[in-house]
Design a protein around this motif. Structure first.
Motif, PDB file in Angstrom:
ATOM      1  N   UNK A  74       0.827  -1.208   0.000  1.00  0.00           N
ATOM      2  CA  UNK A  74       0.000   0.000   0.000  1.00  0.00           C
ATOM      3  C   UNK A  74       0.861   1.257   0.000  1.00  0.00           C
ATOM      4  N   UNK A  75       1.964   1.213   0.732  1.00  0.00           N
ATOM      5  CA  UNK A  75       2.886   2.343   0.754  1.00  0.00           C
ATOM      6  C   UNK A  75       3.450   2.597  -0.642  1.00  0.00           C
ATOM      7  N   UNK A  76       3.899   1.547  -1.302  1.00  0.00           N
ATOM      8  CA  UNK A  76       4.471   1.694  -2.645  1.00  0.00           C
ATOM      9  C   UNK A  76       3.424   2.222  -3.618  1.00  0.00           C
ATOM     10  N   UNK A  77       2.215   1.707  -3.541  1.00  0.00           N
ATOM     11  CA  UNK A  77       1.154   2.177  -4.439  1.00  0.00           C
ATOM     12  C   UNK A  77       0.820   3.651  -4.187  1.00  0.00           C
ATOM     13  N   UNK A  81       1.379   6.579  -6.892  1.00  0.00           N
ATOM     14  CA  UNK A  81       0.275   7.450  -7.287  1.00  0.00           C
ATOM     15  C   UNK A  81       0.667   8.913  -7.151  1.00  0.00           C
ATOM     16  N   UNK A  82       1.327   9.245  -6.054  1.00  0.00           N
ATOM     17  CA  UNK A  82       1.761  10.623  -5.829  1.00  0.00           C
ATOM     18  C   UNK A  82       2.796  11.034  -6.882  1.00  0.00           C
ATOM     19  N   UNK A  83       3.714  10.131  -7.213  1.00  0.00           N
ATOM     20  CA  UNK A  83       4.756  10.444  -8.199  1.00  0.00           C
ATOM     21  C   UNK A  83       4.146  10.657  -9.578  1.00  0.00           C
ATOM     22  N   UNK A  84       3.142   9.867  -9.932  1.00  0.00           N
ATOM     23  CA  UNK A  84       2.516   9.985 -11.244  1.00  0.00           C
ATOM     24  C   UNK A  84       1.626  11.217 -11.322  1.00  0.00           C
ATOM     25  N   UNK A  85       0.919  11.526 -10.228  1.00  0.00           N
ATOM     26  CA  UNK A  85      -0.012  12.649 -10.270  1.00  0.00           C
ATOM     27  C   UNK A  85       0.674  13.998 -10.065  1.00  0.00           C
ATOM     28  N   UNK A  86       1.919  13.995  -9.607  1.00  0.00           N
ATOM     29  CA  UNK A  86       2.659  15.245  -9.410  1.00  0.00           C
ATOM     30  C   UNK A  86       3.510  15.499 -10.638  1.00  0.00           C
TER      31      UNK A  86
END
Length: 106
Positions: A74-77, A81-86
């Motif tokens: 869950x941490x990796x996901x 998600x944060x890396x892709x959306x930023x």
């Protein structure tokens, strides 16, 4: 700790401390200390991130603790998600510059 408590701790009147904090000399020193802390963080953070990722990778492969694996996944996901959306701005500085490498078989 608030200014009144700090003033009491150092034996100053709260008003004297407030004036000192607003003085150009104090502001310059505060700026210098922040820059020094940011430089140290920028130097140390990539290594700390690598170590943290090693711990997460180890947790993901832990066969006897499914709850630990789930938390790590869950941490990796969430991180992905944060890396892709930023979307980084072209003028922004990169603090972490990790090479992208495919995972190795162990």
């Amino acid at each position: 700790m608030n200014k009144t408590a700090i003033a009491k701790e150092v034996g100053w009147h709260p008003g004297s401390l407030s004036r000192f904090i607003r003085s150009p000399a104090a502001q310059e020193e505060l700026s210098r200390l922040r820059q020094e802390a940011e430089r140290e963080l920028a130097q140390r953070l990539p290594n700390l991130v690598r170590q943290a990722l090693d711990v997460v990778e180890s947790a993901l492969s832990h066969k006897h603790r499914p709850s630990e694996r789930l938390r790590a996944a869950l941490f990796v996901l969430a991180l992905a998600d944060k890396a892709v959306s930023t979307k980084p701005q072209p003028d922004s500085a990169t603090v972490i510059d990790l090479p992208v490498e495919p995972p190795t078989e162990q």
